[in-house]
Design a protein around this motif. Structure first.
Motif, mmCIF file in Angstrom:
data_model
loop_
_atom_site.group_PDB
_atom_site.id
_atom_site.type_symbol
_atom_site.label_atom_id
_atom_site.label_comp_id
_atom_site.label_asym_id
_atom_site.label_seq_id
_atom_site.Cartn_x
_atom_site.Cartn_y
_atom_site.Cartn_z
ATOM 1 N N VAL A 186 27.019 35.523 -3.785
ATOM 2 C CA VAL A 186 27.458 36.587 -5.682
ATOM 3 C C VAL A 186 29.525 36.492 -5.446
ATOM 4 N N ASN A 187 29.541 36.161 -6.773
ATOM 5 C CA ASN A 187 31.389 36.205 -6.550
ATOM 6 C C ASN A 187 31.597 37.771 -5.970
ATOM 7 N N GLY A 188 32.194 38.142 -5.526
ATOM 8 C CA GLY A 188 33.230 38.868 -4.822
ATOM 9 C C GLY A 188 32.703 39.386 -3.247
ATOM 10 N N THR A 189 31.678 38.469 -2.895
ATOM 11 C CA THR A 189 31.078 38.375 -1.591
ATOM 12 C C THR A 189 32.272 38.533 -0.793
ATOM 13 N N PHE A 217 34.753 25.643 -9.695
ATOM 14 C CA PHE A 217 35.294 26.238 -11.171
ATOM 15 C C PHE A 217 36.094 27.560 -11.143
ATOM 16 N N ARG A 218 36.653 27.749 -9.910
ATOM 17 C CA ARG A 218 37.595 28.609 -9.245
ATOM 18 C C ARG A 218 38.994 27.812 -8.384
ATOM 19 N N GLY A 242 36.531 22.321 -12.274
ATOM 20 C CA GLY A 242 35.750 22.188 -13.425
ATOM 21 C C GLY A 242 34.943 20.919 -12.864
ATOM 22 N N GLY A 243 34.918 19.983 -12.132
ATOM 23 C CA GLY A 243 34.242 19.686 -11.364
ATOM 24 C C GLY A 243 32.457 19.149 -11.322
ATOM 25 N N ASP A 244 31.848 18.924 -11.006
ATOM 26 C CA ASP A 244 31.026 19.163 -10.083
ATOM 27 C C ASP A 244 29.964 19.387 -9.079
ATOM 28 N N ALA A 263 29.965 19.172 12.220
ATOM 29 C CA ALA A 263 29.577 20.099 11.145
ATOM 30 C C ALA A 263 30.779 20.025 9.773
ATOM 31 N N VAL A 264 29.630 20.169 8.793
ATOM 32 C CA VAL A 264 30.548 20.032 7.787
ATOM 33 C C VAL A 264 30.279 21.374 7.236
ATOM 34 N N VAL A 265 30.746 22.704 6.441
ATOM 35 C CA VAL A 265 30.646 23.968 6.031
ATOM 36 C C VAL A 265 31.465 23.672 4.779
ATOM 37 N N ILE A 266 30.325 24.202 3.514
ATOM 38 C CA ILE A 266 30.249 23.679 2.374
ATOM 39 C C ILE A 266 30.337 25.214 1.441
ATOM 40 N N ASP A 267 32.024 24.765 1.461
ATOM 41 C CA ASP A 267 31.500 26.891 0.110
ATOM 42 C C ASP A 267 31.190 26.444 -1.228
ATOM 43 N N THR A 268 30.172 26.917 -1.502
ATOM 44 C CA THR A 268 29.734 26.531 -3.335
ATOM 45 C C THR A 268 30.393 28.010 -3.864
ATOM 46 N N ALA A 269 30.149 27.881 -4.948
ATOM 47 C CA ALA A 269 30.774 28.748 -6.522
ATOM 48 C C ALA A 269 29.850 29.822 -6.352
#
Length: 377
Positions: A186-189, A217-218, A242-244, A263-269
């Motif tokens: 979640v946001n803010g963690t 989105f951020r 704001g993209g996909d 490795a690829v590390v992906i930061d999700t929204a």
């Protein structure tokens, strides 16, 4: 010479003096290596360094805005090195329990106090009752009389509850292609910071890493992740604001394959666990990524200070994506160390990493024995 000409001559001379003084001032600042950003309130971990030259006798710094790749601190033993900080933050739990178990008489009231202390530490009702029952039975059978015996008993039972047998290894290498790690929460963690710190962990282990900035989105998240990547020489794949997010994640995996990265590390929204649409989007990201490579790890980032609310987050994320490990951040800012046990019981997956500070290398692999020893230090 008339008055107008005299005025112009004096003005020109004054302008020349100002320019000369300004140039001398800047050169003096550069030669001393002064950081123009020294008074900024922006956290150092979240802003690029501005290198403005080296002091005399030292090698010239890289050009302004260009970061020289760092060598992160070794990963082995990080939690042990940071145990002092963890011990201070969790002293309420460890010291409180030891004080109770060291009483001359371990009566029903004492055991009620032990259970209350465990509940305040976010251990959860079930684990707290289980621990009290085990402690009570052993204390009676072994005749615990002194603080050292009580400490040894408590350490043994806490370690059993934390469960050192759980596999806490990170899957960061895969034969035939890159290991894909999704960082969710979640946001803010502290997801983006965790993603950057995880890159440092992998680079310290000589892994080649690609980062994916899928939090589109951020805008600040993308810039922040780029700074983390620059620091360790890891490329960062980004997309339009704001993209996909799924598209960015897909491109990040493509880049990792092309670069033969480990490795690829992906930061999700960040997303609210109560919003079904946002959670569905996270599922889409995972499905799109798996068109190219299997997801090796889904790390759920939880703020340790949120306590039992974090358990509900864990439940919902576990229903949408198969969470393989927990990252507990801000564990240094809480006396509620019991959340480690509670979240493992609730989700059925281990705590694999813990955040114990603001430093770039303060993300540590979770070590049950070092953790319990810190609680009781």
């Amino acid at each position: 010479m008339n008055a107008a000409a005299t005025y112009l001559l004096i003005s020109f001379a004054f302008l020349v003096l100002v320019v000369v003084a300004a140039v001398a001032f800047v050169r003096n600042r550069r030669s001393r290596g002064i950081d123009y950003y020294a008074d900024t309130t922006e956290p150092a971990a979240e802003r690029p360094e501005k290198l403005l030259g080296a002091p005399p006798g030292e090698p010239e710094a890289p050009p302004v805005g260009v970061l020289e790749a760092e060598r992160p601190a070794p990963v082995a033993g990080r939690l042990t090195r940071l145990r002092g900080r963890l011990a201070r933050s969790n002293s309420t739990l460890g010291h409180g329990l030891l004080a109770l178990l060291s009483r001359e008489k371990l009566d029903d009231e004492t055991w009620d106090d032990v259970e209350a202390t465990l509940l305040q530490a976010d251990l959860g009702v079930g684990p707290a009752q289980e621990l009290v029952d085990r402690l009570r039975a052993r204390a009676r059978a072994e005749g615990v009389q002194d603080p050292e015996a009580a400490k040894a008993l408590l350490r043994d039972e806490l370690l059993t509850l934390v469960d050192p047998a759980l596999d806490r290894s990170l899957v960061t290498h895969r034969d035939g292609g890159p290991a894909v790690v999704l960082v969710v929460g979640v946001n803010g963690t502290g997801k983006t910071t965790t993603t950057g710190k995880l890159a440092r962990v992998l680079v310290a282990e000589d892994r080649r890493v690609v980062l994916g900035a899928a939090d589109t989105f951020r805008a600040a998240a993308t810039g922040q992740l780029q700074t983390w990547g620059e620091r360790v020489g890891a490329p960062v794949v980004t997309g339009p604001e704001g993209g996909d997010p799924a598209s960015v994640a897909y491109d990040a995996v493509s880049r990792a394959i092309a670069d033969s990265a480990d490795a690829v590390v992906i930061d999700t929204a960040g997303r609210l666990h109560t919003k079904a649409g946002l959670m569905d989007e996270l599922g889409k990201v995972k499905r799109v990524v798996e068109k190219q490579a299997p997801v090796s790890e889904v790390l759920l980032v939880l703020d340790a200070t949120t306590g039992q609310n974090g358990l509900r987050q864990a439940q919902v994320f576990g229903e949408v994506v198969e969470v393989t490990g927990i990252v507990l951040t801000k564990l240094d800012g809480t006396a509620k160390g019991g959340i480690v046990v509670a979240v493992q019981r609730e989700l059925g997956v281990p705590v694999k990493l813990v955040g114990l500070g603001e430093g770039p290398d303060d993300l540590a692999p979770f070590e049950p024995e070092a953790f319990v020893d810190a609680l009781l230090a």
